[in-house]
Scaffold this active site. Structure first.
Site, PDB file in Angstrom:
ATOM      1  N   SER A  81       0.823  -1.218   0.000  1.00  0.00           N
ATOM      2  CA  SER A  81       0.000   0.000   0.000  1.00  0.00           C
ATOM      3  C   SER A  81       0.853   1.263   0.000  1.00  0.00           C
ATOM      4  CB  SER A  81      -0.907   0.037   1.234  1.00  0.00           C
ATOM      5  OG  SER A  81      -1.787  -1.046   1.239  1.00  0.00           O
TER       6      SER A  81
HETATM    7  N1  SAH Z   1       0.089  -5.675   4.041  1.00  0.00           N
HETATM    8  C1  SAH Z   1       0.837  -5.937   2.833  1.00  0.00           C
HETATM    9  C2  SAH Z   1       0.080  -5.589   1.570  1.00  0.00           C
HETATM   10  C3  SAH Z   1      -0.830  -6.616   1.248  1.00  0.00           C
HETATM   11  S1  SAH Z   1      -1.595  -6.738  -0.314  1.00  0.00           S
HETATM   12  C4  SAH Z   1       2.164  -5.218   2.816  1.00  0.00           C
HETATM   13  O1  SAH Z   1       2.444  -4.449   3.736  1.00  0.00           O
HETATM   14  O2  SAH Z   1       2.932  -5.450   1.879  1.00  0.00           O
HETATM   15  C5  SAH Z   1      -2.823  -7.881   0.223  1.00  0.00           C
HETATM   16  C6  SAH Z   1      -2.286  -9.209   0.635  1.00  0.00           C
HETATM   17  O3  SAH Z   1      -3.373  -9.968   1.171  1.00  0.00           O
HETATM   18  C7  SAH Z   1      -1.724 -10.033  -0.530  1.00  0.00           C
HETATM   19  O4  SAH Z   1      -0.440 -10.468  -0.224  1.00  0.00           O
HETATM   20  C8  SAH Z   1      -2.708 -11.190  -0.634  1.00  0.00           C
HETATM   21  O5  SAH Z   1      -2.103 -12.378  -1.079  1.00  0.00           O
HETATM   22  C9  SAH Z   1      -3.206 -11.306   0.788  1.00  0.00           C
HETATM   23  N2  SAH Z   1      -4.487 -11.989   0.959  1.00  0.00           N
HETATM   24  C10 SAH Z   1      -5.591 -11.906   0.176  1.00  0.00           C
HETATM   25  N3  SAH Z   1      -6.579 -12.674   0.661  1.00  0.00           N
HETATM   26  C11 SAH Z   1      -6.084 -13.261   1.790  1.00  0.00           C
HETATM   27  C12 SAH Z   1      -6.636 -14.173   2.737  1.00  0.00           C
HETATM   28  N4  SAH Z   1      -7.862 -14.682   2.613  1.00  0.00           N
HETATM   29  N5  SAH Z   1      -5.855 -14.554   3.784  1.00  0.00           N
HETATM   30  C13 SAH Z   1      -4.597 -14.083   3.912  1.00  0.00           C
HETATM   31  N6  SAH Z   1      -4.033 -13.233   3.046  1.00  0.00           N
HETATM   32  C14 SAH Z   1      -4.768 -12.814   1.988  1.00  0.00           C
END
Ligand code: SAH
Length: 230
Positions: A81
């Protein structure tokens, strides 16, 4: 020969020193220009954003953009983000050093590191195995001993470690998962991007005397929450 080794290690030290300085300067500018100007006032949040080397969490070819005012691709269709959104969500949680926090969506591990700078324990779940493994190694290498990563569908939360003082979800979902509401501690706070994709909002969820309240905080765009098989 010796003199060559000496010169090359000398150049390496200089080069390394400069690149460290460049990123530190960029990080300070990011905090000043992108966060302080937009109502990020929480000291712990600002200090954490100053401390975590964001450039280490992005692919090598994107390092020069690590401190730009925007999200960046981290592979597998996922993104880290925008710094402001990370800071906003962190600030909304009103974290205290003794808190135990759950994150759903580890991604690069950046948000987890920001949380780990502030609180005692961070539990984070990632559904894409390769991303989770890279984040785990990265966080270990940086010395974050208070972060635990689990691979799997974060929809169900992390029951064995509940309740959590704060929960942060970093993928966009239609509605708030019931298990996460259950695992939020009394007096706890959750920040989650929820609603239909075209009208998604960061929701602040609180639990007071067992009663759940939600408040719209900011219109946002997030990568979609992925549902596992179970
Ligand atoms: N917080 C992260 C950004 C995440 S982008 C950072 O600081 O880099 C969103 C993330 O959520 C992705 O890596 C995606 O694979 C994960 N995601 C999506 N659905 C999910 C779920 N059901 N359980 C765990 N992770 C999930």
């Amino acid at each position: 020969m010796d003199i060559l080794i000496f010169i090359s290690s000398f150049l390496f030290v200089i080069n390394f020193g400069f690149s460290q300085d460049r990123f530190t300067t960029q990080r300070k500018d990011m905090v000043r220009n992108q966060l302080k100007t937009r109502q990020i006032v929480d000291k712990a949040t600002l200090n954490a954003m100053l401390a975590v080397p964001r450039h280490v969490f992005v692919p090598n070819n994107a390092q020069k953009h690590a401190y730009d005012d925007r999200p960046l691709s981290i592979g597998k269709g996922q993104t880290i983000s925008q710094p402001y959104i990370v800071a906003f969500m962190t600030q909304e949680l009103r974290l205290k050093p003794e808190h135990k926090v759950l994150e759903i969506g580890t991604g690069s591990g950046y948000q987890a590191a920001v949380l780990a700078e502030i609180v005692k324990e961070v539990f984070t779940i990632e559904i894409i195995e390769s991303l989770g493994q890279i984040a785990k190694r990265r966080l270990e290498k940086l010395g974050y001993q208070n972060v635990k990563i689990r691979l799997g569908d974060g929809y169900h939360g992390w029951k064995e470690e509940a309740p959590f003082d704060a929960i942060i979800v970093t993928a966009g979902i239609k509605s708030i998962p019931e298990p996460l509401l259950d695992q939020l501690a009394e007096g706890g706070r959750m920040i989650i991007p929820a609603g239909p994709e075209a009208a998604m909002q960061l929701l602040l969820v609180t639990k007071i005397n067992g009663k759940i309240k939600t408040k719209k905080r900011l219109p946002v765009r997030f990568v979609p929450f992925i549902r596992g098989k179970n």
